[in-house]
Every structure is written in C-alpha cells, then in structure tokens.
Design a protein around this motif. Structure first.
Motif, short mmCIF file in Angstrom:
data_model
loop_
_atom_site.label_atom_id
_atom_site.label_comp_id
_atom_site.label_asym_id
_atom_site.label_seq_id
_atom_site.Cartn_x
_atom_site.Cartn_y
_atom_site.Cartn_z
N GLY A 108 0.76 -1.25 0.00
CA GLY A 108 0.00 0.00 0.00
C GLY A 108 0.79 1.29 0.00
N THR A 109 2.07 1.24 -0.26
CA THR A 109 2.88 2.45 -0.20
C THR A 109 2.35 3.57 -1.10
OG1 THR A 109 4.81 1.12 0.36
CG2 THR A 109 5.23 3.37 -0.36
N PRO A 110 2.00 3.31 -2.35
CA PRO A 110 1.45 4.41 -3.18
C PRO A 110 0.18 5.01 -2.58
CG PRO A 110 2.04 2.55 -4.58
CD PRO A 110 2.16 2.08 -3.15
N LEU A 111 -0.68 4.17 -2.03
CA LEU A 111 -1.93 4.68 -1.45
C LEU A 111 -1.66 5.49 -0.19
CD1 LEU A 111 -4.25 1.57 -1.85
CD2 LEU A 111 -4.04 3.56 -3.34
N LEU A 112 -0.75 5.03 0.65
CA LEU A 112 -0.44 5.75 1.88
C LEU A 112 0.13 7.13 1.58
CD1 LEU A 112 1.09 2.78 3.87
CD2 LEU A 112 -1.15 3.84 4.22
N GLU A 113 1.03 7.19 0.62
CA GLU A 113 1.63 8.49 0.27
C GLU A 113 0.61 9.41 -0.39
OE1 GLU A 113 4.54 9.75 1.19
OE2 GLU A 113 4.84 7.90 2.31
N ALA A 114 -0.22 8.88 -1.27
CA ALA A 114 -1.26 9.70 -1.90
C ALA A 114 -2.24 10.21 -0.85
CB ALA A 114 -1.99 8.90 -2.98
N ASN A 115 -2.56 9.37 0.12
CA ASN A 115 -3.46 9.76 1.20
C ASN A 115 -2.85 10.87 2.04
OD1 ASN A 115 -4.47 9.01 4.26
ND2 ASN A 115 -6.06 8.77 2.72
N ARG A 116 -1.55 10.83 2.26
CA ARG A 116 -0.87 11.85 3.07
C ARG A 116 -0.92 13.23 2.44
NH1 ARG A 116 4.20 8.06 4.69
NH2 ARG A 116 3.17 7.05 6.44
N VAL A 117 -1.03 13.31 1.12
CA VAL A 117 -1.10 14.62 0.47
C VAL A 117 -2.55 14.98 0.12
CG1 VAL A 117 1.27 14.61 -0.35
CG2 VAL A 117 -0.54 13.71 -1.82
N GLY A 118 -3.50 14.25 0.68
CA GLY A 118 -4.89 14.63 0.57
C GLY A 118 -5.68 13.98 -0.54
N CYS A 119 -5.08 13.07 -1.28
CA CYS A 119 -5.83 12.39 -2.35
C CYS A 119 -6.81 11.39 -1.77
CB CYS A 119 -4.87 11.63 -3.27
SG CYS A 119 -3.75 12.65 -4.22
N ASP A 120 -7.88 11.15 -2.49
CA ASP A 120 -8.76 10.03 -2.18
C ASP A 120 -8.07 8.79 -2.74
OD1 ASP A 120 -10.73 11.76 -1.14
OD2 ASP A 120 -11.47 12.14 -3.15
N VAL A 121 -8.15 7.68 -2.02
CA VAL A 121 -7.46 6.47 -2.47
C VAL A 121 -8.39 5.28 -2.49
CG1 VAL A 121 -5.19 7.27 -1.68
CG2 VAL A 121 -6.61 5.92 -0.14
N MET A 122 -8.09 4.35 -3.38
CA MET A 122 -8.84 3.11 -3.50
C MET A 122 -7.85 2.01 -3.87
SD MET A 122 -11.90 2.18 -6.19
CE MET A 122 -12.60 3.77 -5.92
N GLY A 123 -7.81 0.96 -3.08
CA GLY A 123 -6.86 -0.11 -3.36
C GLY A 123 -7.50 -1.47 -3.22
N PHE A 124 -6.95 -2.41 -3.97
CA PHE A 124 -7.44 -3.79 -3.96
C PHE A 124 -6.24 -4.72 -3.98
CE2 PHE A 124 -10.38 -1.12 -6.27
CZ PHE A 124 -11.57 -1.36 -5.61
N ASP A 125 -6.41 -5.90 -3.40
CA ASP A 125 -5.38 -6.91 -3.50
C ASP A 125 -6.02 -8.26 -3.23
OD1 ASP A 125 -2.09 -6.66 -3.43
OD2 ASP A 125 -2.87 -8.58 -2.71
N ILE A 126 -5.51 -9.28 -3.89
CA ILE A 126 -6.03 -10.63 -3.70
C ILE A 126 -5.63 -11.19 -2.33
CG2 ILE A 126 -4.08 -11.83 -4.75
CD1 ILE A 126 -6.21 -13.67 -6.10
N ASN A 127 -4.56 -10.64 -1.76
CA ASN A 127 -4.06 -11.10 -0.47
C ASN A 127 -4.82 -10.39 0.65
OD1 ASN A 127 -2.59 -11.49 1.91
ND2 ASN A 127 -0.64 -11.56 0.84
#
Length: 128
Positions: free
Chosen positions: A80-99
């Motif tokens: 989730g590193t891309p999502l965490l960083e995007a979230n830190r700068v105020g972006c809305d985030v959506m992530g999925f993973d099979i795990n």
C-alpha cells in the motif's frame, strides 16, 4: 505534462536513500508483513506531487498539500505504499489486493487516521 517537468530524479533519490536509512531503526506498520519489491514512500510522494502540482517537486515536497477530489487507485496494492503516500497529500485512495493480509494492513493504517488535528493545523497555518 506536469510529471515530466516537475519530477526531479536526483532529489527524490536522495530523499529515498534517507528514508531507507531511517527504516533501519524505525519500522512502520507496513513492515509487519514482508512485501516483495518494496519501494520507498518518498518515490510515490514525489510522483504524486509531480503529477498533481503545477510546481516542481523540490518546492512542494516539504509543504502542506491538498489534492482533495483526486483519486489514486491501485488494483494490486500489496503493502500500500502508493496509497499511503497519496493519502498523506490529501488524495482520495482506492486499493485492492487478492491477499487479505495486504488489504487488512493497509486498511488498518489508513482507517485510524484522525484528520481533525491536521485540519486545525492547516487552518492555523493558512491564516498566518
């Protein structure tokens, strides 16, 4: 064409090196589970800032940023590193993973954030 002009490879590489050195002593929650191809958060922060800002990453990296309304999606989020960083700068985030472990770790790291103190600080700093 913002990312092509705003991204600064030497600057982001230097920041990523510092981040990796810090992680020798400090382990964030995402280190609970070992992911393959772990990338430094500073790399993704630099990419998001370069894409969504109209200024060079060297000017925006250490400033408060708010990209509300911008959605960053990661269909194979892993740690989730891309999502965490995007979230830190105020972006809305959506992530999925099979795990399911990946989904749980990222959800736990993002869900417990209380943005009210951050909003109060932003308000106080913007009124100066």
């Amino acid at each position: 064409m913002a990312i092509e002009t705003n991204f600064d490879i030497p600057f982001v590489a230097a920041m990523a090196l510092k981040e990796k050195q810090i992680q020798q002593n400090y382990r964030p929650i995402i280190a609970v589970h070992k992911w393959f191809a772990r990338r430094p958060g500073t790399l993704f922060r630099g990419l998001v800032l370069s894409e969504f800002s109209d200024r060079p990453v060297t000017e925006t990296f250490f400033q408060s940023n708010d990209f509300s309304g911008r959605l960053v999606a990661d269909p194979f989020m892993g740690g989730g590193t891309p999502l965490l960083e995007a979230n830190r700068v105020g972006c809305d985030v959506m992530g999925f993973d099979i795990n399911p472990m990946a989904a749980w770790i990222v959800r736990e790291e993002i869900d417990h954030l209380d943005y009210r103190p951050i909003a109060r600080l932003r308000k106080r700093w913007s009124s100066r």
